[in-house]
Design an enzyme around this catalytic site. Structure first.
Site, PDB file in Angstrom:
ATOM      1  N   TYR A 170       0.822  -1.211   0.000  1.00  0.00           N
ATOM      2  CA  TYR A 170       0.000   0.000   0.000  1.00  0.00           C
ATOM      3  C   TYR A 170       0.860   1.268   0.000  1.00  0.00           C
ATOM      4  O   TYR A 170       0.417   2.306  -0.466  1.00  0.00           O
ATOM      5  CB  TYR A 170      -0.894   0.036   1.249  1.00  0.00           C
ATOM      6  CG  TYR A 170      -2.233  -0.635   1.109  1.00  0.00           C
ATOM      7  CD1 TYR A 170      -2.349  -1.921   0.596  1.00  0.00           C
ATOM      8  CD2 TYR A 170      -3.394   0.018   1.516  1.00  0.00           C
ATOM      9  CE1 TYR A 170      -3.583  -2.539   0.499  1.00  0.00           C
ATOM     10  CE2 TYR A 170      -4.630  -0.590   1.422  1.00  0.00           C
ATOM     11  CZ  TYR A 170      -4.725  -1.869   0.923  1.00  0.00           C
ATOM     12  OH  TYR A 170      -5.950  -2.467   0.831  1.00  0.00           O
TER      13      TYR A 170
ATOM     14  N   ASP B  64      -6.381  -6.916   4.220  1.00  0.00           N
ATOM     15  CA  ASP B  64      -7.526  -6.254   3.598  1.00  0.00           C
ATOM     16  C   ASP B  64      -8.453  -7.300   2.997  1.00  0.00           C
ATOM     17  O   ASP B  64      -9.671  -7.288   3.214  1.00  0.00           O
ATOM     18  CB  ASP B  64      -7.016  -5.287   2.510  1.00  0.00           C
ATOM     19  CG  ASP B  64      -8.153  -4.574   1.805  1.00  0.00           C
ATOM     20  OD1 ASP B  64      -9.057  -4.070   2.496  1.00  0.00           O
ATOM     21  OD2 ASP B  64      -8.132  -4.515   0.557  1.00  0.00           O
TER      22      ASP B  64
ATOM     23  N   LYS C 266       3.202 -15.302   1.978  1.00  0.00           N
ATOM     24  CA  LYS C 266       3.360 -15.975   0.688  1.00  0.00           C
ATOM     25  C   LYS C 266       4.864 -16.185   0.535  1.00  0.00           C
ATOM     26  O   LYS C 266       5.506 -15.739  -0.421  1.00  0.00           O
ATOM     27  CB  LYS C 266       2.751 -15.101  -0.426  1.00  0.00           C
ATOM     28  CG  LYS C 266       2.638 -15.775  -1.780  1.00  0.00           C
ATOM     29  CD  LYS C 266       1.541 -16.830  -1.863  1.00  0.00           C
ATOM     30  CE  LYS C 266       1.635 -17.568  -3.185  1.00  0.00           C
ATOM     31  NZ  LYS C 266       0.700 -18.702  -3.288  1.00  0.00           N
TER      32      LYS C 266
ATOM     33  N   ASP D 185      -3.102 -18.079   0.102  1.00  0.00           N
ATOM     34  CA  ASP D 185      -4.128 -18.751  -0.711  1.00  0.00           C
ATOM     35  C   ASP D 185      -4.777 -19.877   0.092  1.00  0.00           C
ATOM     36  O   ASP D 185      -6.009 -20.021   0.116  1.00  0.00           O
ATOM     37  CB  ASP D 185      -3.544 -19.253  -2.044  1.00  0.00           C
ATOM     38  CG  ASP D 185      -2.248 -20.044  -1.895  1.00  0.00           C
ATOM     39  OD1 ASP D 185      -1.656 -20.052  -0.792  1.00  0.00           O
ATOM     40  OD2 ASP D 185      -1.817 -20.660  -2.891  1.00  0.00           O
TER      41      ASP D 185
ATOM     42  N   ASP E  85     -12.292  -8.991   4.658  1.00  0.00           N
ATOM     43  CA  ASP E  85     -13.588  -8.966   3.969  1.00  0.00           C
ATOM     44  C   ASP E  85     -14.154 -10.379   3.899  1.00  0.00           C
ATOM     45  O   ASP E  85     -15.340 -10.612   4.135  1.00  0.00           O
ATOM     46  CB  ASP E  85     -13.445  -8.422   2.534  1.00  0.00           C
ATOM     47  CG  ASP E  85     -13.723  -6.929   2.443  1.00  0.00           C
ATOM     48  OD1 ASP E  85     -13.386  -6.207   3.403  1.00  0.00           O
ATOM     49  OD2 ASP E  85     -14.280  -6.476   1.420  1.00  0.00           O
TER      50      ASP E  85
END
Ligand code: IPM
Ligand code: MG
Length: 359
Positions: free
Chosen positions: A141, A248, A192, A224, A252
């Protein structure tokens, strides 16, 4: 001395849901002796329209002075034609970064009354209680360089940088382990590391920090797989700690396990526990102004604010209890409704919480 709370309503449904949260704060001060001073500031698209800047200096100054900040949401289609550097979202990212709010706590708790509202089977989500600890002021970000450039062949290329320093990883790691000490003492670090060096370092540092918390079990999961596991058996998780972007996305996802994204509050804290509180949902421009948005995520954010930044645990419990009473009484905004429930709008939901507070 009264505590200063800065209200930043923002865009879309922000002002509507904040209005209900303010009703709750007013009851706490009038009926239950909460000593706070409310002030307002502009952020996001509303600030762009008024003064041409998504985070005016005046807002930032007020935010620095406040004991806590309560935010609605920012953004909407009206401002999408602007380039990224001038969009409403920049206001939010800048206030997070300027105030050093690196620790984003996003609890995903399934209220027993809402088990049926989840898209997943009741047995998969009932009793769910996860704490997502998202790094909030670093990673892709904020990483430099970033931009869109033109290559020699005339083609355009967009680029961003995922970068984490050891100290950035260390401080968010400590927040996660400390949170776990007060919970089920399990941290799952999401990375990751099989592909991205920045998260290879993330993993190394998490392992190193874990030595300070021998009672906490540390596990690791690739992002993942974590997304898949969250839908398959979400109750396997206690605290999840992860990067800005992975957090983020996963928060959700986790919100829908609990029935609705309209239910989840969040806290963004600096190193001293000062914080900004906001629902994790966005500005939902498609439903703005229709009196159908769920104000409970914002009202529950008020509870987090009372607990984490204002040292008012009793008032926080009061708010959470009132939300529980309202859900048990069957009040439902459209996002969480099911047959046989009392369908209400934003304002009526706020009124119901106020009535429950007053007893
Ligand atoms: C969130 C939001 C923000 C983010 C946007 C609005 C910039 O999605 O708080 O999760 O990506 O952090
Ligand atoms: Mg988000």
């Amino acid at each position: 001395m009264s505590k200063k709370v800065l209200i930043l309503s923002g865009d879309g449904i922000g002002p509507e849901i904040l209005a209900e949260a303010i009703k709750v704060l007013n009851v706490l001060s009038v009926d239950f002796g909460l000593d706070i001073d409310l002030d307002n500031g502009l952020i996001g698209g509303a600030a762009i329209d008024a003064v041409g800047n998504p985070l005016p200096d005046e807002t930032l100054d007020k935010a620095k002075e406040a004991d806590a900040i309560l935010l609605g949401a920012v953004g909407g289609p009206k401002w999408e034609p602007l380039d990224i550097a001038n969009r409403p979202e920049k206001g939010l990212l800048k206030i997070r970064s300027e105030l050093g709010l690196f620790a984003n706590l996003r609890p995903a708790l399934t209220a027993p009354q809402l088990v049926e509202a989840s898209a997943l089977k009741p047995e998969v989500v009932s009793g769910l209680d996860i704490m997502i600890v998202r790094e909030l002021t670093g990673g892709i970000y904020f990483g430099q360089p970033r931009g869109i450039r033109e290559l020699d062949n005339g083609e355009k290329e967009g680029f961003n940088t995922l970068v984490y320093s050891e100290s950035e990883i260390r401080r968010i790691g400590h927040v996660a382990f400390k949170a776990a000490m007060k919970r089920d003492r399990r941290v799952c670090s999401i990375d990751k590391a099989n592909v991205l060096e920045a998260t290879e370092l993330w993993r190394e540092v998490m392992i190193d920090i874990s030595k300070d918390y021998p009672e906490v079990e540390l596990t690791h999961m690739y992002v993942d797989n974590a997304a898949m596991q969250l839908v398959r058996t979400p109750k396997q998780f206690d605290v999840m700690v992860t990067t800005n972007m992975f957090g983020d996305i996963l928060s959700d996802l986790a919100s829908m396990l609990t029935g609705s994204i309209g239910m989840l509050p969040s806290a963004s804290l600096d190193k001293n526990g000062k914080g900004m509180y906001e629902p994790i949902h966005g500005s939902a421009p498609d439903i703005a102004g229709k009196n159908i948005a769920n104000p409970l995520a914002t009202i529950l954010s008020v509870a987090m604010m009372l607990r984490y930044s204002l040292a008012e645990a009793e008032q926080a419990n009061r708010v959470e209890k009132a939300v529980d009473v309202v859900l048990s009484a069957g009040y439902r905004t459209p996002d969480i409704t099911s047959t046989g429930m009392k369908n209400v709008g934003t304002i009526e939901m706020g009124d119901a919480v106020v009535a429950a507070l007053k007893g």
